[in-house]
Design a protein around this motif. Structure first.
Motif: not given
Length: 227
Positions: A40-68
């Motif tokens: 296993y690799l112990v990685l630096e902690r990133v304060h956030g959520h996976t796109l899988e967790q966010l996808w049901p509620e994410i809006g178009w603006l954040r979708t486009l931001l992630v896409a670019w």
């Protein structure tokens, strides 16, 4: 963050970091069971959520931001090229896929010469597992990519087909919510990886290779010594 990994995953992640991709730094490597190569690799902690967790509620603006952001990452990654793929000669990698399509149990499966692939002149650096679970959006809406165990130099279509196949299972539901989420995923994929047209044949070919490799156990590879 703890990620199931190995030396290849570490080296490819570090290579991606040098290209300018946001990748959590590796803090430590752990070996759980040396007999079964559990590491296993112990990685630096990133304060956030996976796109899988966010996808049901994410809006178009954040979708486009992630896409670019993902589009810029892929441009940087695909600018790194190699004449070989995954340690194999260029024609050997494509030949391996074509073997499954045309020579695997021809008495039981119809050869698919219509799906055979051509060897590219150059292979590009790809992540090859760009599933929503491997994309993290931090508190500043910056995109991080994790799980680089499958990364390496491969034909460009390997990236697109991985994104295409990485859709979340719940998106297949017959609901307006799922359909809306499918549209957003299609837009993200189109912006990040381009239109589907040039990748239709490789996508179908890899799907057929996957089906055949699940049906038949390969007793020795087509490129084993003595073949």
């Amino acid at each position: 963050m703890i990620e199931n990994g190995h030396s290849e995953g570490y080296s490819t992640a570090e290579f991606a970091r040098r290209l300018g991709i946001r990748v959590p730094a590796v803090r430590r490597g752990l070996i759980q069971n040396a007999d079964i190569c559990g590491s296993y690799l112990v990685l630096e902690r990133v304060h956030g959520h996976t796109l899988e967790q966010l996808w049901p509620e994410i809006g178009w603006l954040r979708t486009l931001l992630v896409a670019w952001q993902l589009r810029r990452y892929l441009q940087k990654m695909h600018a790194a090229t190699s004449p070989v793929a995954g340690g194999l000669a260029s024609d050997a990698f494509t030949g391996y896929l074509n073997w499954w399509l045309t020579k695997c149990r021809p008495q039981q499966r119809k050869p698919r010469h219509d799906l055979t692939l051509e060897s590219p002149r150059q292979h590009v650096f790809v992540h090859q597992d760009l599933a929503p679970r491997n994309m993290i959006i931090d508190s500043r809406n910056q995109l991080w990519l994790i799980d680089w165990g499958f990364a390496g130099f491969y034909p460009p279509y390997m990236e697109y087909t991985a994104i295409e196949a990485s859709k979340m299972p719940w998106l297949n539901a017959s609901t307006w919510h799922a359909q809306w989420a499918r549209w957003r995923w299609a837009v993200l994929r189109w912006i990040a990886a381009g239109p589907r047209g040039p990748h239709i044949r490789p996508f179908r070919a890899l799907g057929e290779v996957h089906r055949r490799s699940c049906l038949f156990r390969l007793e020795k590879t087509p490129y084993s010594q003595g073949d």
